[in-house]
Design an enzyme around this catalytic site. Structure first.
Site, PDB file in Angstrom:
ATOM      1  N   ARG A  21       0.796  -1.231   0.000  1.00 13.17           N
ATOM      2  CA  ARG A  21       0.000   0.000   0.000  1.00 13.17           C
ATOM      3  C   ARG A  21       0.829   1.282   0.000  1.00 13.17           C
ATOM      4  O   ARG A  21       0.286   2.376  -0.155  1.00 13.17           O
ATOM      5  CB  ARG A  21      -0.981  -0.023   1.191  1.00 13.17           C
ATOM      6  CG  ARG A  21      -2.145  -0.980   0.916  1.00 13.17           C
ATOM      7  CD  ARG A  21      -3.313  -0.674   1.808  1.00 13.17           C
ATOM      8  NE  ARG A  21      -3.108  -1.175   3.149  1.00 13.17           N
ATOM      9  CZ  ARG A  21      -3.471  -0.537   4.248  1.00 13.17           C
ATOM     10  NH1 ARG A  21      -4.039   0.650   4.167  1.00 13.17           N
ATOM     11  NH2 ARG A  21      -3.276  -1.061   5.428  1.00 13.17           N
ATOM     12  N   THR A  32       4.993 -14.131  10.290  1.00 11.92           N
ATOM     13  CA  THR A  32       5.884 -13.530  11.296  1.00 11.92           C
ATOM     14  C   THR A  32       6.705 -14.594  12.030  1.00 11.92           C
ATOM     15  O   THR A  32       7.864 -14.346  12.379  1.00 11.92           O
ATOM     16  CB  THR A  32       5.075 -12.700  12.304  1.00 11.92           C
ATOM     17  OG1 THR A  32       3.929 -13.461  12.731  1.00 11.92           O
ATOM     18  CG2 THR A  32       4.583 -11.397  11.690  1.00 11.92           C
ATOM     19  N   ASN A  89      -2.742  -7.088  20.137  1.00  9.71           N
ATOM     20  CA  ASN A  89      -1.327  -7.441  20.015  1.00  9.71           C
ATOM     21  C   ASN A  89      -0.587  -6.409  19.164  1.00  9.71           C
ATOM     22  O   ASN A  89      -0.961  -6.145  18.025  1.00  9.71           O
ATOM     23  CB  ASN A  89      -1.227  -8.820  19.348  1.00  9.71           C
ATOM     24  CG  ASN A  89       0.216  -9.245  19.128  1.00  9.71           C
ATOM     25  OD1 ASN A  89       1.098  -8.851  19.873  1.00  9.71           O
ATOM     26  ND2 ASN A  89       0.427 -10.068  18.106  1.00  9.71           N
ATOM     27  N   ARG A 115      24.287  24.527   5.003  1.00  7.10           N
ATOM     28  CA  ARG A 115      24.416  23.180   4.437  1.00  7.10           C
ATOM     29  C   ARG A 115      25.469  22.370   5.205  1.00  7.10           C
ATOM     30  O   ARG A 115      26.175  22.906   6.060  1.00  7.10           O
ATOM     31  CB  ARG A 115      24.765  23.295   2.955  1.00  7.10           C
ATOM     32  CG  ARG A 115      23.587  23.835   2.132  1.00  7.10           C
ATOM     33  CD  ARG A 115      23.980  24.061   0.698  1.00  7.10           C
ATOM     34  NE  ARG A 115      24.550  22.868   0.111  1.00  7.10           N
ATOM     35  CZ  ARG A 115      25.381  22.878  -0.933  1.00  7.10           C
ATOM     36  NH1 ARG A 115      25.746  24.019  -1.491  1.00  7.10           N
ATOM     37  NH2 ARG A 115      25.854  21.735  -1.410  1.00  7.10           N
TER      38      ARG A 115
END
Ligand code: UD1
Ligand code: MG
Length: 449
Positions: free
Chosen positions: A15, A81, A169, A315
């Site tokens: 996604r 997992t 969880n 910078r």
């Protein structure tokens, strides 16, 4: 007790709609993986293993930058997992102690929460991090009996009754390494997702009579990132936290919500930041500094008493000593600016050293790049660089030296010398009138025809 961190980072992040693996998308200018690893570092782990899958080479390169001792292992197929954690077993050969499993896309867990999980190991063999979900959605549910966690049931596999549970969880887990790997060998993919669930460890441990418990944390800490919208929301959470920390430390932010901070921005107390200032990575600002609006800073250091901006750009490698003034439309790169020196208007100072109390006039440019190589400009102390001076590097201007306005300095200027390097002016009396008459006549001729 020795600790090993395992950070799960193999997921694709579909996604995100990106070529970059999800865990490398930045929050406050550091990959979200770096935030997760930084939280874990508070546990002072003996080993850190990152489980990579999608674009593993990019993840490996990023991890090497973050922590050169961390090991990256490959999970070729994302089978769940539990399967992901098992990929770390070989890398942890010979390790004795606790595993703490983190997610690379859950960057906001605090060190304090991880410490509470480790502390809870004193009363349980396996510790799961849970949270009360405002909207439990598709999270795994924690089935508790008093202080004991009986099992973790995934949303897809849960009954209506279990889905009504709001204690969820986070995915984070701590337990003895030998025990966790042993139980992971027993995990099967016989569930709705067809995956090897890490969450099955809770039930397997209970079946062996081991104690399993859950530690709760605020939901904000378990915020997972799955889309660009989540990423933006996560950045906003980070910014809110970081701004609040600065205010607490005694920094004035005139319009806090307009100041954009990096993960490692350090600002000393009694410094004032005006609205609309952006901090890139690697900025340290001492106490009592004023940063005016629309300034952009990265990789630089600003010492106490200095004033920067508005519209200044510092910078990487800009080192400002105490009480310097850097004004509007000034760019400083890889340059040390001495105590009390001023560069107030429209200048570029790059690859340079500017001594104490030197004044750099408006429009000064260090011409540091010849198209192939960069060269240094050295300017001494108490020097005066006239407006619109071009300093063609490599070049040196001495202490108390002066360059005349409009000079193009190609040769070194000695201490106390005055350098004039411009075409001498000649005035032609009355010639302006003649010139204008001539031009008007020409225009009239052209418009006729
Ligand atoms: C998981 C938990 C769920 C919990 C939720 C919290 C399981 C089975 N479920 O579900 O209980 O509420 O997280 O967000 O653990 N990953 C890999 N390799 C894999 C699969 C996942 O590295 O094969 C990584 C992902 O990149 C991600 C993390 O593990 O960082 C979690 O994976 P994800 O697929 O998001 O798990 P959830 O279904 O959300
Ligand atoms: Mg998830």
């Amino acid at each position: 007790m020795s600790t090993a961190l395992i950070i799960l980072a193999a997921g694709k992040g579909t996604r995100m709609n990106s070529d970059l693996p999800k865990v490398l998308h930045p929050i406050a200018q550091a990959p979200m993986l770096e935030h997760a690893m930084a939280a874990g570092r508070a546990l002072d782990p003996d080993r850190t293993v990152v489980v990579a899958g999608h674009e593993a080479d990019l993840v490996r390169a990023a991890v090497a930058e973050i922590d050169e001792e961390a090991v990256v292992v490959l999970q070729e197929e994302q089978l769940g997992t539990g399967h992901a954690v098992l990929q770390a077993r070989d890398a942890l050969e010979g390790f004795r102690g606790d595993l703490v499993v983190l997610y690379g896309d859950t960057p906001f867990v605090t060190s304090e929460t991880l410490e509470r999980m480790v502390a809870a190991r004193g009363r349980a063999d396996l510790v799961i991090l849970g949270f009360e979900a405002a909207d439990p959605a598709r999270y795994g549910r924690l089935v508790m009996q008093g202080d004991s966690l009986e099992k973790i049931i995934e949303y897809k596999d849960a009954t209506e009754e279990e889905r009504a549970i709001t204690f969820c969880n986070s995915g984070l887990m701590a337990g003895d390494a030998e025990m966790m790997f042993r139980l992971l060998d027993q995990v099967k993919a016989d569930n709705a997702a067809g995956e090897y669930y890490l969450t099955d460890l809770a039930e397997l441990a209970r079946a062996e009579g081991l104690a399993v418990t859950a530690v709760a944390c605020p939901e904000e800490e378990t915020l997972g990132i799955n889309s660009r919208a989540d990423l933006a929301a996560a950045d906003a959470v980070f910014q809110a936290r970081a701004r609040a920390d600065l205010l607490e430390l005694g920094v004035t932010l005139m319009a806090p919500e307009t100041v954009y901070l990096a993960f490692d921005t350090f600002i000393g107390r009694d410094t004032v930041i005006e609205p609309n200032v952006v901090f890139g990575p690697g900025v340290t600002v001492e106490s009592g500094v004023l940063i005016k609006s629309f300034s952009h800073l990265e990789g630089c250091h600003v010492s106490r008493g200095s004033k920067v901006g508005p519209y200044a750009r510092l910078r990487p490698g800009a080192e400002l000593a105490e009480d310097t003034h850097i004004g509007n439309f000034v760019e400083i790169k890889n340059a040390e600016i001495g105590i009390g020196a001023k560069v107030n208007h429209l200048s570029y100072i790059g690859d340079a050293t500017v001594g104490e109390a030197t004044n750099i006039g408006a429009g000064t440019i260090t011409c540091n790049y010849d198209g192939v190589m960069k060269h240094r400009t050295e300017i001494g102390s108490r020097a005066f660089i006239g407006s619109n001076t071009m300093l063609v590097a490599p070049v040196r201007v001495g202490n108390e030296a002066v360059t005349a306005t409009g000079a193009v300095i190609t040769k070194d200027v000695g201490d106390g010398d005055l350098a004039i390097a411009r075409v001498e002016q000649t005035n032609k009396p009355g010639r302006a009138y003649k010139l204008m008459d001539m031009l008007r006549a020409k225009k009239a001729r052209l418009s006729k025809g």
